[in-house]
Design a protein around this motif. Sequence first.
Motif, PDB file in Angstrom:
ATOM      1  N   UNK A  11       0.809  -1.221   0.000  1.00  0.00           N
ATOM      2  CA  UNK A  11       0.000   0.000   0.000  1.00  0.00           C
ATOM      3  C   UNK A  11       0.843   1.273   0.000  1.00  0.00           C
ATOM      4  N   UNK A  12       1.993   1.230   0.643  1.00  0.00           N
ATOM      5  CA  UNK A  12       2.884   2.391   0.699  1.00  0.00           C
ATOM      6  C   UNK A  12       3.786   2.333  -0.529  1.00  0.00           C
ATOM      7  N   UNK A  13       3.855   3.432  -1.264  1.00  0.00           N
ATOM      8  CA  UNK A  13       4.611   3.447  -2.520  1.00  0.00           C
ATOM      9  C   UNK A  13       6.111   3.528  -2.272  1.00  0.00           C
ATOM     10  N   UNK A  14       6.875   3.179  -3.278  1.00  0.00           N
ATOM     11  CA  UNK A  14       8.337   3.273  -3.206  1.00  0.00           C
ATOM     12  C   UNK A  14       8.765   4.717  -2.943  1.00  0.00           C
ATOM     13  N   UNK A  15       8.098   5.691  -3.561  1.00  0.00           N
ATOM     14  CA  UNK A  15       8.422   7.106  -3.324  1.00  0.00           C
ATOM     15  C   UNK A  15       8.181   7.495  -1.869  1.00  0.00           C
ATOM     16  N   UNK A  16       7.066   7.024  -1.274  1.00  0.00           N
ATOM     17  CA  UNK A  16       6.791   7.312   0.133  1.00  0.00           C
ATOM     18  C   UNK A  16       7.825   6.636   1.034  1.00  0.00           C
ATOM     19  N   UNK A  17       8.189   5.419   0.708  1.00  0.00           N
ATOM     20  CA  UNK A  17       9.210   4.714   1.490  1.00  0.00           C
ATOM     21  C   UNK A  17      10.550   5.440   1.402  1.00  0.00           C
ATOM     22  N   UNK A  18      10.937   5.873   0.207  1.00  0.00           N
ATOM     23  CA  UNK A  18      12.194   6.622   0.046  1.00  0.00           C
ATOM     24  C   UNK A  18      12.167   7.916   0.852  1.00  0.00           C
ATOM     25  N   UNK A  19      11.029   8.578   0.892  1.00  0.00           N
ATOM     26  CA  UNK A  19      10.894   9.818   1.671  1.00  0.00           C
ATOM     27  C   UNK A  19      11.066   9.531   3.167  1.00  0.00           C
ATOM     28  N   UNK A  20      10.536   8.401   3.635  1.00  0.00           N
ATOM     29  CA  UNK A  20      10.711   8.001   5.035  1.00  0.00           C
ATOM     30  C   UNK A  20      12.184   7.718   5.313  1.00  0.00           C
ATOM     31  N   UNK A  21      12.833   6.940   4.442  1.00  0.00           N
ATOM     32  CA  UNK A  21      14.264   6.647   4.619  1.00  0.00           C
ATOM     33  C   UNK A  21      15.096   7.931   4.620  1.00  0.00           C
ATOM     34  N   UNK A  22      14.774   8.889   3.760  1.00  0.00           N
ATOM     35  CA  UNK A  22      15.502  10.163   3.726  1.00  0.00           C
ATOM     36  C   UNK A  22      15.368  10.909   5.047  1.00  0.00           C
ATOM     37  N   UNK A  23      14.205  10.872   5.628  1.00  0.00           N
ATOM     38  CA  UNK A  23      13.998  11.528   6.923  1.00  0.00           C
ATOM     39  C   UNK A  23      14.810  10.836   8.012  1.00  0.00           C
ATOM     40  N   UNK A  24      14.786   9.519   8.028  1.00  0.00           N
ATOM     41  CA  UNK A  24      15.509   8.753   9.040  1.00  0.00           C
ATOM     42  C   UNK A  24      17.018   8.962   8.891  1.00  0.00           C
ATOM     43  N   UNK A  25      17.504   9.030   7.650  1.00  0.00           N
ATOM     44  CA  UNK A  25      18.937   9.189   7.404  1.00  0.00           C
ATOM     45  C   UNK A  25      19.502  10.477   8.002  1.00  0.00           C
ATOM     46  N   UNK A  26      18.667  11.459   8.241  1.00  0.00           N
ATOM     47  CA  UNK A  26      19.106  12.738   8.817  1.00  0.00           C
ATOM     48  C   UNK A  26      19.264  12.660  10.336  1.00  0.00           C
ATOM     49  N   UNK A  45      14.014  -7.770  23.111  1.00  0.00           N
ATOM     50  CA  UNK A  45      14.026  -6.869  21.958  1.00  0.00           C
ATOM     51  C   UNK A  45      15.445  -6.425  21.642  1.00  0.00           C
ATOM     52  N   UNK A  46      15.817  -6.556  20.367  1.00  0.00           N
ATOM     53  CA  UNK A  46      17.132  -6.096  19.919  1.00  0.00           C
ATOM     54  C   UNK A  46      16.933  -5.397  18.575  1.00  0.00           C
ATOM     55  N   UNK A  47      16.980  -4.070  18.606  1.00  0.00           N
ATOM     56  CA  UNK A  47      16.801  -3.284  17.387  1.00  0.00           C
ATOM     57  C   UNK A  47      17.265  -1.855  17.632  1.00  0.00           C
ATOM     58  N   UNK A  48      17.348  -1.117  16.547  1.00  0.00           N
ATOM     59  CA  UNK A  48      17.652   0.318  16.581  1.00  0.00           C
ATOM     60  C   UNK A  48      16.381   1.054  16.175  1.00  0.00           C
ATOM     61  N   UNK A  49      16.148   2.225  16.804  1.00  0.00           N
ATOM     62  CA  UNK A  49      14.910   2.953  16.524  1.00  0.00           C
ATOM     63  C   UNK A  49      15.147   4.445  16.334  1.00  0.00           C
ATOM     64  N   UNK A  50      14.141   5.083  15.766  1.00  0.00           N
ATOM     65  CA  UNK A  50      14.058   6.541  15.683  1.00  0.00           C
ATOM     66  C   UNK A  50      12.582   6.907  15.812  1.00  0.00           C
ATOM     67  N   UNK A  51      12.263   7.850  16.699  1.00  0.00           N
ATOM     68  CA  UNK A  51      10.886   8.299  16.885  1.00  0.00           C
ATOM     69  C   UNK A  51      10.507   9.271  15.779  1.00  0.00           C
ATOM     70  N   UNK A  52       9.502   8.926  14.999  1.00  0.00           N
ATOM     71  CA  UNK A  52       9.046   9.722  13.857  1.00  0.00           C
ATOM     72  C   UNK A  52       8.132  10.844  14.353  1.00  0.00           C
TER      73      UNK A  52
END
Length: 180
Positions: A11-26, A45-52
Amino acid sequence: MREQFHIWQSAITKNQIDKIFNEVDKNHLIDATTFSSHKSIQTKRKSKIYWIKENWIKELIWRYVFEANETSFHVNLDNKSEIQYIEYRSDEDGRYDWHQDVNWNGQEGVDRKISVTIQLSDENEYEGGNFEFEDIKSSMNFKAQGTIIIFPSYLRHRVTKVTSGKRCSLVAWFYGPNWK
């Protein structure tokens, strides 16, 4: 018939996913924690997170949450949420063992009512990392990139150990008045 969970595949497009990754990368990822400070619980639990914080992501998710709630769950729900980007990395034993998302000793006056998982990674980029419900068996492909899974927060679920690569996802929790 009321469903126990809702799924929208890709349901989530590749463009929307790329926009999310760009935000996280900052931003800087931190180690994930759980509600409990007990060491035995923290090791689940073993993971890395970022609060959106981006409102467009919340509004994108809310449309699906609203539809699932109107169709199946019928819980008293507000458009109030927390959203978290998660990375499960094979080189760090990435996983989240059986749990449910309601913090029964948490916030006063509100509870997590609806949980959301959105698959961001291409399913060919990692192995393991399967999303599973404890009491619901399904043959649906939860790994397809852009897939949204919505379910009541009290359902126990897990992400199995990632054995190769990195699994990226968004999770969100929508709140309402305390469960009664």
